[in-house]
Write a protein that holds these residues in place. Structure first.
Motif, PDB file in Angstrom:
ATOM      1  N   MET A   1       5.941  20.221   3.161  1.00  9.56           N
ATOM      2  CA  MET A   1       4.345  20.366   3.386  1.00  9.56           C
ATOM      3  C   MET A   1       4.153  20.117   4.948  1.00  9.56           C
ATOM      4  N   LYS A   2       2.874  20.606   5.220  1.00  7.60           N
ATOM      5  CA  LYS A   2       2.440  20.694   6.476  1.00  7.60           C
ATOM      6  C   LYS A   2       1.445  19.536   6.842  1.00  7.60           C
ATOM      7  N   VAL A   3       1.444  18.558   7.769  1.00  7.66           N
ATOM      8  CA  VAL A   3       0.475  17.382   7.825  1.00  7.66           C
ATOM      9  C   VAL A   3       0.180  17.280   9.318  1.00  7.66           C
ATOM     10  N   LEU A   4      -1.056  16.702   9.559  1.00 12.02           N
ATOM     11  CA  LEU A   4      -1.232  16.184  11.141  1.00 12.02           C
ATOM     12  C   LEU A   4      -1.043  14.793  11.095  1.00 12.02           C
ATOM     13  N   ILE A   5      -0.491  14.200  12.071  1.00  6.74           N
ATOM     14  CA  ILE A   5      -0.442  12.924  12.253  1.00  6.74           C
ATOM     15  C   ILE A   5      -1.685  12.232  13.162  1.00  6.74           C
ATOM     16  N   THR A   6      -2.252  11.346  12.487  1.00  6.31           N
ATOM     17  CA  THR A   6      -3.574  10.593  13.257  1.00  6.31           C
ATOM     18  C   THR A   6      -3.297   9.649  13.949  1.00  6.31           C
ATOM     19  N   LYS A   7      -2.449   8.734  13.873  1.00  7.42           N
ATOM     20  CA  LYS A   7      -1.986   7.507  14.603  1.00  7.42           C
ATOM     21  C   LYS A   7      -0.515   7.056  14.410  1.00  7.42           C
ATOM     22  N   MET A   8      -0.218   5.722  15.091  1.00 10.54           N
ATOM     23  CA  MET A   8       1.160   5.139  14.941  1.00 10.54           C
ATOM     24  C   MET A   8       0.842   3.908  14.268  1.00 10.54           C
ATOM     25  N   ASP A   9       1.853   3.269  13.505  1.00  9.31           N
ATOM     26  CA  ASP A   9       1.825   2.025  12.884  1.00  9.31           C
ATOM     27  C   ASP A   9       2.701   1.145  13.865  1.00  9.31           C
ATOM     28  N   HIS A  10       2.730  -0.245  13.320  1.00  6.47           N
ATOM     29  CA  HIS A  10       3.327  -1.259  14.148  1.00  6.47           C
ATOM     30  C   HIS A  10       4.724  -1.270  14.085  1.00  6.47           C
ATOM     31  N   LEU A  11       5.343  -0.396  13.205  1.00  9.23           N
ATOM     32  CA  LEU A  11       6.788   0.012  13.286  1.00  9.23           C
ATOM     33  C   LEU A  11       7.148   1.493  14.012  1.00  9.23           C
ATOM     34  N   GLY A  12       6.187   1.813  14.880  1.00 10.41           N
ATOM     35  CA  GLY A  12       6.291   2.919  15.599  1.00 10.41           C
ATOM     36  C   GLY A  12       6.401   4.369  14.952  1.00 10.41           C
ATOM     37  N   ARG A  13       6.016   4.196  13.757  1.00 12.18           N
ATOM     38  CA  ARG A  13       6.121   5.426  12.957  1.00 12.18           C
ATOM     39  C   ARG A  13       4.658   6.109  12.964  1.00 12.18           C
ATOM     40  N   GLY A  14       4.852   7.518  12.815  1.00 14.80           N
ATOM     41  CA  GLY A  14       3.358   8.352  12.622  1.00 14.80           C
ATOM     42  C   GLY A  14       2.694   8.142  11.322  1.00 14.80           C
ATOM     43  N   ILE A  15       1.519   8.147  11.352  1.00 13.00           N
ATOM     44  CA  ILE A  15       0.703   8.017   9.958  1.00 13.00           C
ATOM     45  C   ILE A  15      -0.164   9.238   9.739  1.00 13.00           C
ATOM     46  N   THR A  16       0.040   9.638   8.456  1.00 16.14           N
ATOM     47  CA  THR A  16      -0.788  10.820   7.951  1.00 16.14           C
ATOM     48  C   THR A  16      -1.137  10.449   6.564  1.00 16.14           C
ATOM     49  N   LYS A  17      -1.695  11.478   5.932  1.00 14.24           N
ATOM     50  CA  LYS A  17      -2.009  11.299   4.417  1.00 14.24           C
ATOM     51  C   LYS A  17      -1.534  12.507   3.574  1.00 14.24           C
ATOM     52  N   VAL A  18      -0.810  12.129   2.620  1.00 15.88           N
ATOM     53  CA  VAL A  18      -0.324  13.238   1.672  1.00 15.88           C
ATOM     54  C   VAL A  18      -0.859  12.907   0.204  1.00 15.88           C
ATOM     55  N   ASN A  19      -1.902  13.928  -0.024  1.00 19.12           N
ATOM     56  CA  ASN A  19      -2.393  13.690  -1.521  1.00 19.12           C
ATOM     57  C   ASN A  19      -3.159  12.357  -1.583  1.00 19.12           C
ATOM     58  N   ASP A  20      -4.012  11.881  -0.710  1.00 19.49           N
ATOM     59  CA  ASP A  20      -4.706  10.836  -0.397  1.00 19.49           C
ATOM     60  C   ASP A  20      -3.788   9.617  -0.450  1.00 19.49           C
ATOM     61  N   LYS A  21      -2.492   9.826  -0.283  1.00 19.92           N
ATOM     62  CA  LYS A  21      -1.430   8.501  -0.041  1.00 19.92           C
ATOM     63  C   LYS A  21      -1.247   8.332   1.237  1.00 19.92           C
ATOM     64  N   ILE A  22      -1.138   7.181   1.814  1.00 16.05           N
ATOM     65  CA  ILE A  22      -0.752   7.051   3.298  1.00 16.05           C
ATOM     66  C   ILE A  22       0.565   7.435   3.124  1.00 16.05           C
ATOM     67  N   CYS A  23       1.259   8.074   4.446  1.00 16.58           N
ATOM     68  CA  CYS A  23       2.573   8.470   4.364  1.00 16.58           C
ATOM     69  C   CYS A  23       3.103   8.315   6.072  1.00 16.58           C
ATOM     70  N   PHE A  24       4.107   7.692   5.900  1.00 18.82           N
ATOM     71  CA  PHE A  24       4.772   7.154   7.424  1.00 18.82           C
ATOM     72  C   PHE A  24       5.856   8.246   7.828  1.00 18.82           C
ATOM     73  N   VAL A  25       5.933   8.877   8.817  1.00 16.72           N
ATOM     74  CA  VAL A  25       6.891   9.658   9.542  1.00 16.72           C
ATOM     75  C   VAL A  25       7.539   9.119  10.725  1.00 16.72           C
ATOM     76  N   ASN A  26       8.678   8.874  10.377  1.00 19.08           N
ATOM     77  CA  ASN A  26       9.552   8.424  11.467  1.00 19.08           C
ATOM     78  C   ASN A  26       9.507   9.436  12.681  1.00 19.08           C
ATOM     79  N   LYS A  27       9.330   8.748  14.032  1.00 20.18           N
ATOM     80  CA  LYS A  27       9.523   9.583  15.269  1.00 20.18           C
ATOM     81  C   LYS A  27       8.545  10.720  15.238  1.00 20.18           C
TER      82      LYS A  27
END
Ligand SMILES: C[S@@+](CC[C@H](N)C(=O)[O-])C[C@H]1O[C@@H](n2cnc3c(N)ncnc32)[C@H](O)[C@@H]1O
Length: 400
Positions: A1-27
């Motif tokens: 699926m296609k996503v847009l990363i909005t910010k990063m979390d405290h573990l250095g992962r990108g954050i996005t939303k997938v079907n209204d659920k928070i989704c963490f993406v490494n690197k």
């Protein structure tokens, strides 16, 4: 699926939303447009993995480390150092505001020295006769021939150690190098039948807790003091930034006119020894018997006679928190302070606390509790662990 990363979390992962659920993406980086696949589904969050970068974040650069995409060791090598610093400082501020209700105005700029090859310690994993680091969230090994976090003496040992692990049955190797880069301590876990070649390259060799070499510890330096490191001893990994950190503690001790100081979780006494010339008395408490034995030896090496070191658990020794202690320094492990320790600090009328932390989340939790009876005067973050999500900091608190 296609996503847009909005910010990063405290573990250095990108954050996005997938079907209204928070989704963490490494690197993943803020403003990356990505094609991802979901690799973990939990009730409260998802974890995704990058399949393709559709449109890269304007912050994205090519990592100078060839292992970066796979290796779990670093998080921030796909952006410039300036961007790393801004992102880390913002995340630190957000955590302290969210979990600690800390006023952003009292948080200073992150202290930083932009320098690779800074670490004096490493833990290498060994899998399938190869040495390296685990991938993010996995036990799969990324074998390395060089690492730009590690100092040059550790890097020089990688090649001979790769040869050793090919022949032997080893699971882990820990290396410490003294801050002047002269002495090396290597600890091996596993079976080693022939250690003659590696013994020639190091000053201390320990195999499964058994000391093989003549010496069992190395001496390292910090500011003007010498410290002895044994097999279990904690020591700060980045010499230059830890010196800045300790000088900041000294500065606070002078400003507070501290006289009788308790240094809790004191390790080999590096903070105690740095502040000793400026106070009447320091009492250092640390659970590791080996660290306290070495702290006592270091005290003699450094001609310091106003520190008492006690080998005990902090939570069992708070009876030393008598009325004449004017400043308590705490530098706990990542888990922060036990509730019992916080309660004792709240109960006793100690005028000043200096909190040195390596985990903003537990720091924020503890500050919230301590703020019942303490004013948080100043907070300084330090980029001790460059290119990784970890963050060191100092906080000064004053009794209300
Ligand atoms: C972050 S290190 C700080 C060491 C030292 N202040 C320094 O700067 O090198 C935390 C230390 O706390 C010690 N420690 C962990 N749990 C403890 C406990 N319950 N009581 C006393 N010391 C503890 C660890 O052995 C470690 O040396």
């Amino acid at each position: 699926m296609k996503v847009l990363i909005t910010k990063m979390d405290h573990l250095g992962r990108g954050i996005t939303k997938v079907n209204d659920k928070i989704c963490f993406v490494n690197k993943a980086l803020p403003e990356d447009e990505l094609e991802i696949k979901i690799i973990k589904e939990k009730s409260k969050y998802l974890e995704g993995e990058i399949i393709k970068v559709i449109k890269p974040s304007p912050l994205r650069i090519t990592s100078k480390c060839p292992y970066f995409n796979d290796c779990g060791g670093c998080q921030y090598l796909n952006l410039t150092y300036d961007s790393e610093l801004k992102i880390k400082e913002n995340i630190f501020r957000e955590i302290l505001a969210k979990y600690g209700s800390v006023d952003d105005n009292i948080i200073k700029k992150m202290v930083s020295i932009n320098e690779d090859f800074y670490r004096n310690k490493v833990t290498f994993q060994v899998e399938n006769k190869k040495l390296g680091f685990y991938k993010y969230n996995s036990k799969e090994l990324v074998s390395v021939d060089e690492c730009l976090l590690l100092n040059k003496e550790i890097n020089k040992l990688i090649k001979p150690l790769q040869e050793l692990v090919k022949k032997e049955n080893i699971s882990q190797i820990i290396i410490n190098v003294s801050n002047d880069l002269k002495l090396k301590m290597v600890q091996i876990k596993g079976e080693v039948t022939d250690y003659t070649e590696i013994l020639k390259l190091v000053d201390v060799l320990i195999i499964n807790d058994k000391v093989i070499s003549d010496k069992s510890s190395i001496t390292t330096t910090l500011l003007n003091n010498e410290f002895i490191l044994g097999k279990e001893t904690f020591f700060q990994v980045n010499k230059k930034i830890s010196e800045r950190l300790y000088l900041q503690v000294v500065d606070y001790i002078k400003k507070l006119s501290s006289k009788r100081v308790l240094d809790l979780y004191c390790g080999v006494g590096s903070i105690s020894s740095s502040i000793a010339p400026y106070v009447e008395k320091v009492i250092g408490i640390e659970v590791s018997k080996e660290a306290i034995k070495n702290a006592k030896k270091s005290k003699e090496l450094n001609h310091i006679d106003n520190i008492d070191f006690i080998a005990a658990r902090v939570e069992d020794s708070l009876n030393v928190l008598s009325n004449d202690i004017d400043t308590v320094i705490v530098d706990p492990p990542r888990s922060g302070l036990l509730k019992k320790v916080v309660n004792e600090l709240l109960d006793k009328e100690v005028p000043n606390i200096i909190y040195v932390s390596c985990n903003p989340i537990t720091l924020a939790r503890d500050l919230k509790l301590l703020s019942e009876k303490y004013i948080i005067k100043e907070v300084i973050p330090f980029n001790m662990f460059l290119h990784t999500y970890h963050c060191e900091s100092i906080v000064v608190l004053e009794r209300k």
